[in-house]
Write a protein that holds these residues in place. Structure first.
Motif, PDB file in Angstrom:
ATOM      1  N   ILE A 188       0.849  -1.204   0.000  1.00  0.00           N
ATOM      2  CA  ILE A 188       0.000   0.000   0.000  1.00  0.00           C
ATOM      3  C   ILE A 188       0.881   1.250   0.000  1.00  0.00           C
ATOM      4  O   ILE A 188       0.658   2.178  -0.776  1.00  0.00           O
ATOM      5  CB  ILE A 188      -0.941   0.005   1.235  1.00  0.00           C
ATOM      6  CG1 ILE A 188      -1.982  -1.107   1.095  1.00  0.00           C
ATOM      7  CG2 ILE A 188      -1.618   1.363   1.402  1.00  0.00           C
ATOM      8  CD1 ILE A 188      -2.776  -1.358   2.377  1.00  0.00           C
ATOM      9  N   GLU A 202       2.617   1.773  -3.434  1.00  0.00           N
ATOM     10  CA  GLU A 202       1.699   2.201  -4.496  1.00  0.00           C
ATOM     11  C   GLU A 202       1.167   3.615  -4.237  1.00  0.00           C
ATOM     12  O   GLU A 202       0.965   4.385  -5.175  1.00  0.00           O
ATOM     13  CB  GLU A 202       0.546   1.203  -4.645  1.00  0.00           C
ATOM     14  CG  GLU A 202       1.001  -0.183  -5.110  1.00  0.00           C
ATOM     15  CD  GLU A 202       1.799  -0.139  -6.415  1.00  0.00           C
ATOM     16  OE1 GLU A 202       1.357   0.518  -7.364  1.00  0.00           O
ATOM     17  OE2 GLU A 202       2.889  -0.753  -6.462  1.00  0.00           O
ATOM     18  N   ALA A 203       0.941   3.950  -2.970  1.00  0.00           N
ATOM     19  CA  ALA A 203       0.485   5.301  -2.629  1.00  0.00           C
ATOM     20  C   ALA A 203       1.561   6.326  -2.986  1.00  0.00           C
ATOM     21  O   ALA A 203       1.282   7.362  -3.590  1.00  0.00           O
ATOM     22  CB  ALA A 203       0.130   5.387  -1.145  1.00  0.00           C
ATOM     23  N   LEU A 260      -5.072   0.157  -3.805  1.00  0.00           N
ATOM     24  CA  LEU A 260      -5.313   1.360  -3.010  1.00  0.00           C
ATOM     25  C   LEU A 260      -6.797   1.643  -2.824  1.00  0.00           C
ATOM     26  O   LEU A 260      -7.238   1.963  -1.723  1.00  0.00           O
ATOM     27  CB  LEU A 260      -4.669   2.582  -3.682  1.00  0.00           C
ATOM     28  CG  LEU A 260      -3.147   2.627  -3.727  1.00  0.00           C
ATOM     29  CD1 LEU A 260      -2.692   3.835  -4.513  1.00  0.00           C
ATOM     30  CD2 LEU A 260      -2.584   2.662  -2.306  1.00  0.00           C
ATOM     31  N   VAL A 283      -4.349   4.815   3.298  1.00  0.00           N
ATOM     32  CA  VAL A 283      -4.902   5.390   2.076  1.00  0.00           C
ATOM     33  C   VAL A 283      -5.510   6.763   2.356  1.00  0.00           C
ATOM     34  O   VAL A 283      -5.392   7.685   1.534  1.00  0.00           O
ATOM     35  CB  VAL A 283      -5.954   4.442   1.464  1.00  0.00           C
ATOM     36  CG1 VAL A 283      -6.588   5.069   0.241  1.00  0.00           C
ATOM     37  CG2 VAL A 283      -5.289   3.126   1.085  1.00  0.00           C
TER      38      VAL A 283
END
Lengths: 218, 218
Positions: B66, B69-70, B108, B123
């Motif tokens: 997470i 990718e964020a 996400l 997120v």
């Protein structure tokens, strides 16, 4: 129901709604994991065994709360639109309902989406229904516009669908913002007007065939 | 790294990225619960003990996926905007990144939000950063407009913030729609243009002081 204040006299349907009221409040405030059946029974003013007798389990109570709040939201939006079939009315109805039922909105938009697939699917189904409804409203507005205007452009089906998804996403995000106090006391009506400033002016331009293009802002 | 194809020779940092690649793919495709550490090790071409040695647990692997990718999404949006400081560029960058990294976007926007608070908070923090960034872009656009125009209106801070929340919510919703095949093959650029038709035309009208009001659509 007049005078039925003794806990023994309250009909099952009424009791169940009281338990759902308590569930929505507890889940929205404490989160699904932290809200206990003890809290919920106390909030509802009944015994814990009665909650289990009527709703079976915390999972089923949570699902029943999600379904009731989803149905109430969809009903509120439909009722608002039935008055005059305007997108504006639907948006106002949505923001007003979310503002009047902040715990129901939190349950749907936060709790139901953060506790696994079965609950997330309930909300996804409600959302798909609202997107479909908004798609029809935009399509109707576009057809009405086409009748009145000399050089109106027809919107493609995927374009209408894209606009509906954008509008619903924007509305959800604004309802969260308006609901959590960051909006500085902005009202539901103001949130709806902010969104209409986005949506209608943009949609109007699209229908005139004067949509935005990258060239126009250098 | 040239020639380091034997599994023993691959540096730890590279191996970790391969494990995260595999994790993102497995979580996006199968969901957090169903994706197994066996699958992930196999996808990464390493042994399961090595995955545990490097990432400790499925929970920590999920969190690392997470975060990566964020960070990649935020970096892509920032890089796109740095070219010309235009909102359009940021939106294009966002949709292009989501389209090029569909599994990262699913991780996400769906997986990280449906598996409990710690992941949802990761997120939410990323989202708050993007909303703040978009708020600045809208504020800058408004100030630039005010310099050029004779009768420009100043937007209040909460109004800019509301517009930023609406725009980010619309972008998320459109990225889902464009990503899941329902959009009939609409490209990332088309999704960005659809949203700009909403956002820019509406924002432009707001800045001219000709915002939409309920009276204008009867």
């Amino acid at each position: 129901m007049g005078g039925a204040t003794g806990s023994k006299r309250v009909p099952r349907a009424v009791r169940e709604q009281q338990m759902l009221d308590a569930g929505v409040r507890a889940f929205a405030r404490s989160g699904y994991q932290n809200a206990s059946m003890d809290d919920i029974a106390e909030l509802a003013g009944v015994s814990k065994p009665l909650v289990y007798l009527y709703l079976n389990s915390k999972e089923e109570l949570f699902t029943a709360c999600i379904r009731r709040e989803a149905a109430a939201l969809v009903t509120a939006v439909r009722a608002a639109v039935e008055r005059d079939a305007q997108l504006w009315s639907g948006l106002s109805g949505f923001f007003a309902h979310a503002a009047e039922h902040p715990e129901g909105w939190t349950l749907l938009h936060v709790q139901a989406r953060t506790h696994g697939q079965p609950y997330a699917r309930e909300v996804a189904a409600m959302r798909a229904e609202i997107v479909e409804f908004v798609t029809q409203l935009i399509g109707a507005a576009a057809r009405e516009h086409a009748r009145g205007a000399a050089r109106a452009r027809t919107l493609a089906g995927t374009e209408v669908s894209g606009l509906a998804h954008a509008l619903v996403g924007a509305a959800e995000s604004l309802a969260d913002w308006a609901g959590d106090g960051r909006a500085g006391g902005h009202s539901a009506q103001e949130a709806a007007a902010t969104l209409m400033n986005f949506a209608w002016a943009g949609l109007g331009n699209l229908l005139q065939g004067t949509g935005w293009s990258p060239d126009r802002v250098g």
